[in-house]
Motif scaffolding. Structure first.
Motif, PDB file in Angstrom:
ATOM      1  N   ALA A  22     -53.121 -27.277   7.314  1.00 18.53           N
ATOM      2  CA  ALA A  22     -52.132 -27.747   6.343  1.00 18.53           C
ATOM      3  C   ALA A  22     -50.725 -27.678   6.912  1.00 18.53           C
ATOM      4  O   ALA A  22     -49.927 -28.618   6.752  1.00 18.53           O
ATOM      5  N   LEU A  23     -50.390 -26.587   7.585  1.00 17.65           N
ATOM      6  CA  LEU A  23     -49.050 -26.452   8.152  1.00 17.65           C
ATOM      7  C   LEU A  23     -48.817 -27.463   9.265  1.00 17.65           C
ATOM      8  O   LEU A  23     -47.751 -28.094   9.342  1.00 17.65           O
ATOM      9  N   SER A  24     -49.815 -27.644  10.125  1.00 18.10           N
ATOM     10  CA  SER A  24     -49.648 -28.583  11.241  1.00 18.10           C
ATOM     11  C   SER A  24     -49.465 -30.011  10.737  1.00 18.10           C
ATOM     12  O   SER A  24     -48.668 -30.779  11.301  1.00 18.10           O
ATOM     13  N   LEU A  25     -50.173 -30.386   9.685  1.00 24.01           N
ATOM     14  CA  LEU A  25     -50.027 -31.728   9.126  1.00 24.01           C
ATOM     15  C   LEU A  25     -48.644 -31.919   8.511  1.00 24.01           C
ATOM     16  O   LEU A  25     -48.030 -32.989   8.646  1.00 24.01           O
ATOM     17  N   ALA A  26     -48.139 -30.897   7.824  1.00 24.10           N
ATOM     18  CA  ALA A  26     -46.802 -30.995   7.235  1.00 24.10           C
ATOM     19  C   ALA A  26     -45.746 -31.198   8.320  1.00 24.10           C
ATOM     20  O   ALA A  26     -44.822 -32.012   8.163  1.00 24.10           O
ATOM     21  N   ILE A  27     -45.880 -30.482   9.429  1.00 23.42           N
ATOM     22  CA  ILE A  27     -44.928 -30.629  10.536  1.00 23.42           C
ATOM     23  C   ILE A  27     -45.091 -31.983  11.206  1.00 23.42           C
ATOM     24  O   ILE A  27     -44.104 -32.669  11.515  1.00 23.42           O
ATOM     25  N   ALA A  28     -46.336 -32.394  11.408  1.00 20.13           N
ATOM     26  CA  ALA A  28     -46.600 -33.674  12.082  1.00 20.13           C
ATOM     27  C   ALA A  28     -46.021 -34.837  11.291  1.00 20.13           C
ATOM     28  O   ALA A  28     -45.422 -35.765  11.864  1.00 20.13           O
ATOM     29  N   GLU A  29     -46.178 -34.818   9.991  1.00 22.72           N
ATOM     30  CA  GLU A  29     -45.682 -35.922   9.166  1.00 22.72           C
ATOM     31  C   GLU A  29     -44.158 -35.971   9.147  1.00 22.72           C
ATOM     32  O   GLU A  29     -43.568 -37.048   9.090  1.00 22.72           O
ATOM     33  N   ARG A  30     -43.516 -34.836   9.205  1.00 21.03           N
ATOM     34  CA  ARG A  30     -42.053 -34.813   9.140  1.00 21.03           C
ATOM     35  C   ARG A  30     -41.406 -35.123  10.484  1.00 21.03           C
ATOM     36  O   ARG A  30     -40.336 -35.751  10.525  1.00 21.03           O
ATOM     37  N   PHE A  31     -42.057 -34.715  11.577  1.00 23.75           N
ATOM     38  CA  PHE A  31     -41.407 -34.815  12.888  1.00 23.75           C
ATOM     39  C   PHE A  31     -42.147 -35.738  13.850  1.00 23.75           C
ATOM     40  O   PHE A  31     -41.979 -35.642  15.061  1.00 23.75           O
ATOM     41  N   THR A 303     -39.903 -23.282   5.647  1.00 24.29           N
ATOM     42  CA  THR A 303     -39.360 -22.390   6.675  1.00 24.29           C
ATOM     43  C   THR A 303     -39.735 -22.869   8.069  1.00 24.29           C
ATOM     44  O   THR A 303     -38.882 -22.927   8.976  1.00 24.29           O
ATOM     45  N   ALA A 304     -40.998 -23.219   8.261  1.00 28.07           N
ATOM     46  CA  ALA A 304     -41.454 -23.702   9.570  1.00 28.07           C
ATOM     47  C   ALA A 304     -40.709 -24.979   9.954  1.00 28.07           C
ATOM     48  O   ALA A 304     -40.270 -25.138  11.107  1.00 28.07           O
TER      49      ALA A 304
END
Length: 321
Positions: A22-31, A303-304
Motif C-alpha cells: 500500500a505504501l509503495s503504491l501511494a509513493i509510485a502514484e505520486r512520484f 509522512t513518507a
C-alpha cells in the motif's frame, strides 16, 4: 555549474503484513514510480495466494518488476537477484522514473544495496548432490559438513537454511578456501549512482500480529490448499517455495499431518515468528527512517511522501545553485 545529483532510490522495508504494498503504491502514484519486488517467494510463477502478491488491480496502478519471473523448479540466488534488480533499476532511472524497491527478504535487499562477494561459479551437479543429502539425511547433515569446512560461516547460517548451506559448501569446495576468507579478500560491490531513502514500517506489535493472524486465515479461505495441491501435482515436492510459509502448512494438511485448524494456527505462528526475524534483521539496516504504523494509513503515507518530496527538492536545489 554544479553537477546533477544522483537520482533517488526508495526502499520500502518492514515485516510481513505491515502494508508495504500500500505504501509503495501511494509513493509510485505520486512520484511516477516503478516498483521492484524484493520478496523472494513472490518471484515464483504460480505461487499467488500464499505470497500476498499485488493484485491485478494494484499492478495496474504502477509498473511492477521481478514478480512471476522464476520457474517453480528453479532457484533465484541473492546474487542473481541483485544482478537483475540493478539492471531493472538502471532502466527505470533511464526512463526518468523513481525506482521503489519493496519487500521483506533482507538478504536479497542487502545483496542489492551492498553487494555480495563474487565467489566461484555455481555447480548444478554439486548442488544437486548436496540437496539430495539434505533430503535424505536432513539439513543438519549439511550444517555439520559446513562446520568442518568453515566453522565461522556455519555459525552464521541456520541449520535449516538449505539454500545458504548449499552455497557455502559449494564455495568452500570449488575455491578450496573458506567462504569467510574469500569474503575478507574479495570484498563486495555496493550499488552506486543513487541516493537511497530507506522507509521502514514498524507498526504496533500486537496490531501487526492481529493482521498476520487474519491474513493467514484469509489465504486458507481463498484457496491456498487447492493451489498447493495443483503445484504439488505439477511439480512435486522439488518446488522449493512449497516449503515456504503458508505453503508448508498447506502441504502438511494435504498429507494429513495436520488438521485444517492446526494448519491455520501453524501458519499464523510461523508468520509471526518470521515477522520477528525480519525486524531483527531490518533494525541492523543503516539510515532507516522508521514509520510507526501501517503502510495503508493515510498519515504514514503523507509522512513518507513528504520525505520523498524533500529529497527530490534537495536534488533540484543543488542543481540550480
Amino acid at each position: 555549474m554544479a553537477s546533477p545529483p544522483d537520482p533517488l532510490l526508495v526502499i520500502v522495508l518492514g515485516p510481513t503484513a505491515s502494508g508495504k504494498t500500500a505504501l509503495s503504491l501511494a509513493i509510485a502514484e505520486r512520484f511516477r514510480g516503478e516498483i521492484v519486488n524484493c520478496d523472494s517467494v513472490a518471484m515464483y510463477r504460480g505461487f499467488d495466494i500464499g505470497t500476498a502478491k499485488p493484485t491485478a488491480a494494484e499492478r495496474a496502478r504502477a509498473p511492477h518488476h521481478l514478480i512471476d519471473c522464476v520457474e517453480p523448479l528453479s532457484y533465484m540466488t541473492a546474487g542473481e537477484y541483485a544482478r537483475q534488480a540493478r539492471q531493472v533499476i538502471e532502466e527505470i532511472k533511464a526512463r526518468g522514473n523513481l525506482p521503489i524497491v519493496v519487500g521483506g527478504t533482507g538478504l536479497y535487499l542487502r545483496a542489492l544495496v551492498e553487494g555480495l562477494f563474487p565467489g566461484p561459479q555455481r555447480s548444478e551437479k554439486l548442488r544437486g548432490r548436496l540437496r539430495e543429502r539434505a533430503s535424505s539425511r536432513g539439513s543438519g547433515y549439511l550444517h555439520r559438513i559446513l562446520s568442518r569446512l568453515d566453522r565461522p560461516a556455519a555459525e552464521k547460517i541456520h541449520a535449516n537454511d538449505v539454500p545458504k548451506l548449499v552455497r557455502a559448501i559449494e564455495v568452500c569446495l570449488a575455491s578450496r578456501h573458506k567462504m569467510t576468507e574469500l569474503w575478507q579478500q574479495q570484498g563486495r560491490d555496493p550499488l552506486r549512482g543513487f541516493r537511497i531513502l530507506r522507509l521502514g514500517l514498524d507498526p504496533d506489535r500486537q496490531a501487526l500480529y492481529d493482521r498476520i493472524n487474519r491474513r493467514a486465515q484469509k489465504i486458507f479461505e481463498a484457496g491456498l490448499v487447492e493451489e498447493a495441491r495443483r503445484l504439488l501435482e505439477k511439480y512435486g515436492e522439488a518446488a522449493g517455495p512449497l516449503s515456504s510459509l503458508g505453503y508448508k502448512q498447506a502441504v502438511q494438511l494435504l498429507s494429513r499431518e495436520l488438521t485444517r485448524e492446526q494448519a491455520v494456527q501453524a501458519a499464523q505462528q510461523s508468520h509471526r515468528n518470521y515477522a520477528k526475524r525480519q525486524m531483527t534483521w531490518f533494525r541492523r539496516e543503516p539510515e532507516v527512517r522508521w514509520l510507526r504504523g501501517f503502510g495503508d494509513e493515510a498519515g504514514i503515507q503523507r509522512t513518507a511522501a513528504a520525505w520523498v518530496q524533500d529529497l527530490q527538492s534537495e536534488g533540484v536545489l543543488s542543481v540550480s545553485i
